[in-house]
Scaffold this motif. Sequence first.
Motif, PDB file in Angstrom:
ATOM      1  N   ASN A 133     -10.994  -1.656  -4.663  1.00 37.40           N
ATOM      2  CA  ASN A 133     -10.487  -1.713  -6.026  1.00 37.40           C
ATOM      3  C   ASN A 133     -10.383  -0.354  -6.714  1.00 37.40           C
ATOM      4  O   ASN A 133      -9.646  -0.209  -7.682  1.00 37.40           O
TER       5      ASN A 133
ATOM      6  N   VAL B 124     -10.494   4.345 -12.107  1.00 34.34           N
ATOM      7  CA  VAL B 124     -11.664   5.029 -11.578  1.00 34.34           C
ATOM      8  C   VAL B 124     -11.250   6.197 -10.687  1.00 34.34           C
ATOM      9  O   VAL B 124     -11.536   7.339 -10.987  1.00 34.34           O
ATOM     10  N   HIS B 125     -10.581   5.928  -9.571  1.00 34.86           N
ATOM     11  CA  HIS B 125     -10.102   7.035  -8.744  1.00 34.86           C
ATOM     12  C   HIS B 125      -8.578   7.049  -8.659  1.00 34.86           C
ATOM     13  O   HIS B 125      -7.945   8.080  -8.735  1.00 34.86           O
ATOM     14  N   GLY B 126      -7.992   5.865  -8.490  1.00 33.32           N
ATOM     15  CA  GLY B 126      -6.533   5.763  -8.442  1.00 33.32           C
ATOM     16  C   GLY B 126      -5.949   5.731  -9.858  1.00 33.32           C
ATOM     17  O   GLY B 126      -6.686   5.818 -10.842  1.00 33.32           O
ATOM     18  N   PRO B 127      -4.627   5.573  -9.975  1.00 37.12           N
ATOM     19  CA  PRO B 127      -3.989   5.578 -11.295  1.00 37.12           C
ATOM     20  C   PRO B 127      -4.552   4.498 -12.214  1.00 37.12           C
ATOM     21  O   PRO B 127      -4.765   3.371 -11.793  1.00 37.12           O
TER      22      PRO B 127
ATOM     23  N   THR C 201     -14.181  -1.232 -15.888  1.00 42.31           N
ATOM     24  CA  THR C 201     -13.612   0.053 -16.277  1.00 42.31           C
ATOM     25  C   THR C 201     -12.335   0.253 -15.475  1.00 42.31           C
ATOM     26  O   THR C 201     -12.279  -0.053 -14.287  1.00 42.31           O
TER      27      THR C 201
ATOM     28  N   TYR D 217      -6.235  -2.401  -4.086  1.00 41.86           N
ATOM     29  CA  TYR D 217      -5.611  -1.695  -2.970  1.00 41.86           C
ATOM     30  C   TYR D 217      -5.914  -2.411  -1.661  1.00 41.86           C
ATOM     31  O   TYR D 217      -7.052  -2.775  -1.380  1.00 41.86           O
TER      32      TYR D 217
ATOM     33  N   PRO E  71      -3.829  -1.437 -11.803  1.00 43.68           N
ATOM     34  CA  PRO E  71      -4.519  -0.158 -11.957  1.00 43.68           C
ATOM     35  C   PRO E  71      -5.885  -0.193 -11.275  1.00 43.68           C
ATOM     36  O   PRO E  71      -6.499  -1.251 -11.153  1.00 43.68           O
ATOM     37  N   SER E  72      -6.355   0.970 -10.868  1.00 43.72           N
ATOM     38  CA  SER E  72      -7.664   1.118 -10.233  1.00 43.72           C
ATOM     39  C   SER E  72      -8.758   0.580 -11.166  1.00 43.72           C
ATOM     40  O   SER E  72      -8.666   0.719 -12.381  1.00 43.72           O
ATOM     41  N   ARG E  73      -9.783  -0.066 -10.609  1.00 40.86           N
ATOM     42  CA  ARG E  73     -10.812  -0.650 -11.470  1.00 40.86           C
ATOM     43  C   ARG E  73     -12.167  -0.699 -10.781  1.00 40.86           C
ATOM     44  O   ARG E  73     -12.262  -0.627  -9.554  1.00 40.86           O
ATOM     45  N   SER E  74     -13.220  -0.858 -11.588  1.00 43.11           N
ATOM     46  CA  SER E  74     -14.560  -1.075 -11.044  1.00 43.11           C
ATOM     47  C   SER E  74     -15.415  -1.779 -12.076  1.00 43.11           C
ATOM     48  O   SER E  74     -15.240  -1.585 -13.271  1.00 43.11           O
TER      49      SER E  74
END
Lengths: 529, 251
Positions: A220, B236-239, B233, A269, B222-225
């Motif tokens: 993710n 995080v690392h990706g767009p 949030t 991803y 979108p990137s998430r964690s």
Amino acid sequence: MSTGQSHAGSVKARADRALNDDFLRGAVKRTTERLRSGKAQAAAEQGRWDEWRERGRQIRLHTIAHLDYYLSAFADNARANGAVVHFADDAAEAARIALDIAGPAKTAVKSKSMVTEEIGLNEAFAEAGVEAVETDLGEYIIQLAGELPSHIIIPAIHKNRQQVAELLSADAGETLPPDTKVLAGYVRRKLRDKFLAADIGVTGCNFAVAETGSIAIFENEGNARMVSTLPKTQITFMGMERIVPTWADLEVMATLLPRSATGQKLTVYLSGISGPRRVEDGDGPEELHIIIVDNGRSRQLGDPVFQELLNCIRCGACLNACPVYRHIGGHAYGGTYSGPIGAVLTPALHDHADWNDIADASSLCGACYEACPVKIPLHDMLVELRRRKAEAGRPRPLEALGMKGFAAVMSRSSRYGKALKLARFALGPANRKDGIRLRLGPLKAWNAKRVLPPLPKQAFRERYRTLEQQLRAGLQDMDADVKRHMDRHLAARREREKKEGAISRPGRSVQPPGNPAGDGEGGNPHARS
Amino acid sequence: MPDHETRRKRWEAESRARQEAWMDRIAAQLGRPRQRERPHHPFRGAPDFWQAHALPRDEAIRTFTANFRAVGGQVEEAGTLDDALRFIAAEARRLGARRVMAAGCPEFAPLPDLLPDVDVKFWLAGNAGETEANRDAAGDPVATAAAADIGVVMADHAVALTGSIAVTSAPVQGRSVSLLPPVLFAIVPVSRLATRLGEVLAVWDGLEPGRLPAGIHFISGPSRSADIENDLTIGVHGPGAVWAVLVEQFE
């Protein structure tokens, strides 16, 4: 050698510590509830979930049953893509190969991989002077804390915001507020530099597609994409059983895994990596190394009970369903893998007597089996572990004595009757209208939080003769067909119980309701109440 | 330190020897001879009822849009490629972007003219050859992508039921373009929108090993964690911001 396994003390000792940590208990409870309800919702939305589970199970069973073909095909195809394939018999060899590949390299960035924790890769790198940085947010946090993950999917749930802020502030050299956005922003900036400068990128592998020698990674955050794109050398670790035959089969796994783990339709991803960069590509690693790890997995092949263990897709659904895990969290299990899967996997991989107390940390409710997207009968396996432990002569002496006593009493109806009469006599003085509150001997633990119901005037056993006569009288008025059906049903059930005894074959655990040959209750015959 | 060629040869030899030993051992444990032929696989892929599932075009678009938005992605429908590029340019201006990194495909050639005050660079691997588009080719593509505010890519595939777009690595489209900049715009020709994930995955089952792209990437938002106290949030690392710009009339 697997490091970081604190089996110092027993499961019970570690569980006691966990139960006294209020924050941990609250965090584990909230997290597992969130993930479990997420899964339920996602499964319901997808529909026909049980058919998907069965499909997943069949694909995994087929793959493991033909593992020599598919693993070999994977290796050949991965080589055709330009990857270098390595085979590691155990943890020590896997670490050694990784260091051999690293050569003079100084920095490595890692995305989440349970296998690398299993083999103690970070420690091996550290000893060789290679800086190995965890880049998954939760893993980064526990790396700073020097701890093991407490959940397969969300490794740092045992840390509260304040603790995370303290860890990251120490790392940053400045005070960061306990604000998730700020903390995550700090990690993003810090790790961005690491990604761009690292020599080596280390990934795990969710599934390896045999058909084309490709590695599939679900995530993710984007850090697995980072570590498999930017550094010159990529090392991917995979357990030898993580194979699916084709991309078509990957669709089934992609349907089951994210929903079971977090309730997502798909992780943000999903990457399919087929070899290092092509000559004409502008980015991607120049070298891709795939280290296939055994470390006790092949020992399960051919074992009629434990071979199915290799079906596991590491989703963590069993953790979220387990009433024991939900109270004690992951660290109490002591190894890399926690929860129901850990309770079976750790002893299976390592064959240690030390680990067998984990099999006792279960109520055998079967929730793990119900939750498992590939239908692994974990609860049956736990019983099997206990059986093997007892046969190997490793039960506690008191337990063995207790079992002998139980067997002696229950083997004769007359003895049972006498034992009951004795118990009524002994409890008589403590019997009150509102129940028995005595906290002595065997009642001490039970009555600490509960009340035993008051003794009835006459034991059911003694009443039964009269009751039976009344029933029969009532039955005379019943329709003859219905009565015949009931008698046949009761007779068949008695026959079956006589034949099968207490332990069933693996996989045959849950009788569908309404099964005429079943126990008629539609439930799990192994649910001990 | 032995040279690299020597090491590779050694690894290769060890690998093949070990492979044979491992497969023999696996077969022995399974209690049968080696399986050398492809076995019959009766449960290949998704259940039959699923493989028959296909959404009509408009519903596919609606489903994709709902799923992409549900996880924080953004969707814009554009009639033509030109409409899509103008939309991206308008958004870039609105965001105050200074640097844009776009895939080096010919469809994106109009971008520099649509964004005259913005530094627009194209991803082209060194040996892609001299062309008209090369004049804006990035010197160090990864560093340029890392410095960019916005990445623009062409989606190779999209999936309605999972709300995903798929990009594959190519000389004109590095993996970094959809990964490093904090904002991502993906142009998605509607003709490339499939219903099920399996429809897209099937493409690669049909390819010879060695013929696949090195990197295949499905992006579903979108990137998430939620690793800190279960608090979600984004970015995080990706767009942290991802746009899918659907183009009705493309090829």
